[in-house]
Design a protein around this motif. Structure first.
Motif, PDB file in Angstrom:
ATOM      1  N   VAL A   1      21.701  33.997  56.127  1.00  0.00           N
ATOM      2  CA  VAL A   1      22.296  33.451  54.904  1.00  0.00           C
ATOM      3  C   VAL A   1      23.257  32.323  55.230  1.00  0.00           C
ATOM      4  N   ARG A   2      23.121  31.246  54.492  1.00  0.00           N
ATOM      5  CA  ARG A   2      23.993  30.074  54.614  1.00  0.00           C
ATOM      6  C   ARG A   2      24.697  29.766  53.297  1.00  0.00           C
ATOM      7  N   ASN A   3      24.067  30.137  52.187  1.00  0.00           N
ATOM      8  CA  ASN A   3      24.587  29.847  50.850  1.00  0.00           C
ATOM      9  C   ASN A   3      24.865  31.144  50.100  1.00  0.00           C
ATOM     10  N   LEU A   4      26.007  31.196  49.415  1.00  0.00           N
ATOM     11  CA  LEU A   4      26.380  32.367  48.637  1.00  0.00           C
ATOM     12  C   LEU A   4      26.556  31.983  47.176  1.00  0.00           C
ATOM     13  N   VAL A   5      25.780  32.618  46.313  1.00  0.00           N
ATOM     14  CA  VAL A   5      25.994  32.540  44.867  1.00  0.00           C
ATOM     15  C   VAL A   5      26.807  33.769  44.499  1.00  0.00           C
ATOM     16  N   VAL A   6      27.979  33.559  43.905  1.00  0.00           N
ATOM     17  CA  VAL A   6      28.967  34.637  43.807  1.00  0.00           C
ATOM     18  C   VAL A   6      29.327  34.922  42.352  1.00  0.00           C
ATOM     19  N   VAL A   7      29.384  36.212  42.011  1.00  0.00           N
ATOM     20  CA  VAL A   7      29.831  36.672  40.693  1.00  0.00           C
ATOM     21  C   VAL A   7      30.763  37.856  40.904  1.00  0.00           C
ATOM     22  N   GLY A   8      31.550  38.176  39.873  1.00  0.00           N
ATOM     23  CA  GLY A   8      32.356  39.387  39.933  1.00  0.00           C
ATOM     24  C   GLY A   8      33.830  39.178  39.707  1.00  0.00           C
ATOM     25  N   PHE A   9      34.618  40.052  40.307  1.00  0.00           N
ATOM     26  CA  PHE A   9      36.040  40.140  39.989  1.00  0.00           C
ATOM     27  C   PHE A   9      36.873  40.298  41.266  1.00  0.00           C
ATOM     28  N   ASP A  10      38.016  39.917  41.287  1.00  0.00           N
ATOM     29  CA  ASP A  10      38.799  39.178  40.342  1.00  0.00           C
ATOM     30  C   ASP A  10      38.889  37.744  40.858  1.00  0.00           C
ATOM     31  N   SER A  11      38.778  36.774  39.993  1.00  0.00           N
ATOM     32  CA  SER A  11      38.665  35.384  40.439  1.00  0.00           C
ATOM     33  C   SER A  11      39.881  34.905  41.222  1.00  0.00           C
ATOM     34  N   ARG A  12      41.036  35.549  41.038  1.00  0.00           N
ATOM     35  CA  ARG A  12      42.221  35.150  41.795  1.00  0.00           C
ATOM     36  C   ARG A  12      42.439  36.001  43.034  1.00  0.00           C
ATOM     37  N   VAL A  13      41.942  37.231  43.033  1.00  0.00           N
ATOM     38  CA  VAL A  13      42.332  38.168  44.072  1.00  0.00           C
ATOM     39  C   VAL A  13      41.139  38.477  44.986  1.00  0.00           C
ATOM     40  N   CYS A  14      40.351  39.490  44.675  1.00  0.00           N
ATOM     41  CA  CYS A  14      39.292  39.901  45.611  1.00  0.00           C
ATOM     42  C   CYS A  14      38.192  38.851  45.723  1.00  0.00           C
TER      43      CYS A  14
ATOM     44  N   SER B   1      39.822  40.666  50.541  1.00  0.00           N
ATOM     45  CA  SER B   1      38.678  39.901  51.028  1.00  0.00           C
ATOM     46  C   SER B   1      37.572  40.801  51.547  1.00  0.00           C
ATOM     47  N   GLY B   2      36.349  40.483  51.170  1.00  0.00           N
ATOM     48  CA  GLY B   2      35.211  41.235  51.656  1.00  0.00           C
ATOM     49  C   GLY B   2      34.902  41.014  53.118  1.00  0.00           C
TER      50      GLY B   2
ATOM     51  N   TRP C   1      44.635  31.022  31.050  1.00  0.00           N
ATOM     52  CA  TRP C   1      45.030  30.031  32.056  1.00  0.00           C
ATOM     53  C   TRP C   1      44.969  30.550  33.484  1.00  0.00           C
ATOM     54  N   ALA C   2      45.156  31.843  33.699  1.00  0.00           N
ATOM     55  CA  ALA C   2      45.064  32.363  35.066  1.00  0.00           C
ATOM     56  C   ALA C   2      43.646  32.185  35.597  1.00  0.00           C
ATOM     57  N   ASN C   3      42.655  32.516  34.777  1.00  0.00           N
ATOM     58  CA  ASN C   3      41.267  32.345  35.199  1.00  0.00           C
ATOM     59  C   ASN C   3      40.908  30.859  35.307  1.00  0.00           C
ATOM     60  N   PHE C   4      41.429  30.068  34.401  1.00  0.00           N
ATOM     61  CA  PHE C   4      41.205  28.623  34.470  1.00  0.00           C
ATOM     62  C   PHE C   4      41.673  28.073  35.809  1.00  0.00           C
ATOM     63  N   MET C   5      42.869  28.454  36.221  1.00  0.00           N
ATOM     64  CA  MET C   5      43.401  27.935  37.475  1.00  0.00           C
ATOM     65  C   MET C   5      42.647  28.479  38.682  1.00  0.00           C
ATOM     66  N   ALA C   6      42.166  29.719  38.588  1.00  0.00           N
ATOM     67  CA  ALA C   6      41.378  30.270  39.689  1.00  0.00           C
ATOM     68  C   ALA C   6      40.092  29.472  39.870  1.00  0.00           C
ATOM     69  N   ILE C   7      39.424  29.147  38.770  1.00  0.00           N
ATOM     70  CA  ILE C   7      38.189  28.364  38.855  1.00  0.00           C
ATOM     71  C   ILE C   7      38.476  26.958  39.348  1.00  0.00           C
ATOM     72  N   ARG C   8      39.544  26.355  38.858  1.00  0.00           N
ATOM     73  CA  ARG C   8      39.901  25.020  39.323  1.00  0.00           C
ATOM     74  C   ARG C   8      40.208  25.031  40.823  1.00  0.00           C
TER      75      ARG C   8
ATOM     76  N   ARG D   1      30.847  30.447  37.157  1.00  0.00           N
ATOM     77  CA  ARG D   1      32.187  30.506  36.558  1.00  0.00           C
ATOM     78  C   ARG D   1      32.251  31.321  35.266  1.00  0.00           C
ATOM     79  N   ASP D   2      31.115  31.547  34.599  1.00  0.00           N
ATOM     80  CA  ASP D   2      31.135  32.409  33.425  1.00  0.00           C
ATOM     81  C   ASP D   2      30.795  33.852  33.777  1.00  0.00           C
ATOM     82  N   CYS D   3      30.736  34.143  35.070  1.00  0.00           N
ATOM     83  CA  CYS D   3      30.505  35.505  35.552  1.00  0.00           C
ATOM     84  C   CYS D   3      31.685  35.997  36.374  1.00  0.00           C
ATOM     85  N   VAL D   4      32.868  35.423  36.142  1.00  0.00           N
ATOM     86  CA  VAL D   4      34.085  35.846  36.818  1.00  0.00           C
ATOM     87  C   VAL D   4      35.219  35.896  35.807  1.00  0.00           C
ATOM     88  N   SER D   5      36.226  36.670  36.121  1.00  0.00           N
ATOM     89  CA  SER D   5      37.438  36.689  35.299  1.00  0.00           C
ATOM     90  C   SER D   5      38.574  37.225  36.149  1.00  0.00           C
ATOM     91  N   THR D   6      39.766  37.174  35.596  1.00  0.00           N
ATOM     92  CA  THR D   6      40.950  37.721  36.240  1.00  0.00           C
ATOM     93  C   THR D   6      41.829  38.355  35.174  1.00  0.00           C
TER      94      THR D   6
END
Length: 243
Positions: A163-176, A147-148, A211-218, A195-200
């Motif tokens: 700042v009140r709102n965060l637009v977030v991109v990067g890695f890893d959608s399940r971990v960091c 976690s950051g 499916w791992a990335n799918f579940m992270a986004i869900r 969601r098209d700017c993240v992966s795992t």
């Protein structure tokens, strides 16, 4: 002035067996209280010339390279064009890591990586590629763990800028990225993950279908905040008149 962005979420009611599923809110994000958060888009493997030392779990595949160059970089450019601050999170070898550290030991047994040697600077593992390197006026926060927000200045850096709102991109959608946005929710930030700017990393059992990335986004859409897309974000930025 506001940024109008469609935010997708997932409805679990009226029952778990028969959920209503996806819906969207028309989000209004203030230009003075919104930031772009780029999580762990480090490594010198996104430029044309890839240095040695990026192998094993640090090898950059073409799909990730394409995402960084053709989605995340244009998102940053769009955010900069309308004056949104950009905050980078990146890993580093902190003074708190030693031979008895359990996170270091886990990395050895799971990833066959000893961070005490692999992360010792300088290393292409932790350097930023030129295509996505922080600019002089960007905020760079170094973290040791997932976690950051854990033992860093991230929360202070955001709150000091209102700042009140965060637009977030990067890695890893399940971990960091995943743990960072969860901690952002705990601190009452509104989160919009592109969601098209993240992966795992996918396991052999989940690779087909992603499916791992799918579940992270869900999970994010059910339990953390909203998702949107790079195209929607750039289109929203294009409608903002900052003249």
């Amino acid at each position: 002035m506001t940024l109008r962005l469609p935010g997708r979420y997932y409805r679990l009611y009226p029952t778990i067996d028969s959920p209503l599923g996806h819906a969207e809110d028309d989000l209004e994000l203030g230009l003075d209280d919104t930031a772009l958060l780029i999580v762990d888009v480090y490594g010198a493997g996104f430029d044309d010339d890839v240095p040695e030392g990026l192998d094993g779990i640090y090898e950059v595949d073409e799909a990730t390279r394409d995402m960084v160059r053709n989605k995340i970089r244009p998102v940053k450019d769009a955010a900069r064009a309308i004056g949104l601050p950009t905050v980078y999170l990146t890993n580093y070898l902190s003074p708190g890591i030693d031979e008895g550290n359990e996170w270091r030991n886990m990395s050895q047994r799971v990833c066959d990586v000893d961070v005490l040697t692999a992360w010792k600077p300088p290393t292409p593992i932790l350097e930023h590629s030129k295509v996505i390197a922080p600019d002089d006026d960007d905020v760079l926060i170094r973290k040791q763990y997932y976690s950051g927000f854990h033992e860093t200045e991230l929360d202070s850096a955001l709150r000091n800028r209102g700042v009140r709102n965060l637009v977030v991109v990067g890695f890893d959608s399940r971990v960091c990225l995943g743990t960072t946005v969860t901690d952002a929710l705990y601190r009452n930030y509104r989160v919009v993950v592109l969601r098209d700017c993240v992966s795992t990393f996918e396991f052999p059992e989940t690779r087909e279908g992603g499916w791992a990335n799918f579940m992270a986004i869900r999970h994010i859409e059910c339990n953390v905040g909203y998702t949107s897309t790079a195209e929607d974000f750039r289109a929203a930025c294009a409608t903002v008149d900052v003249a």
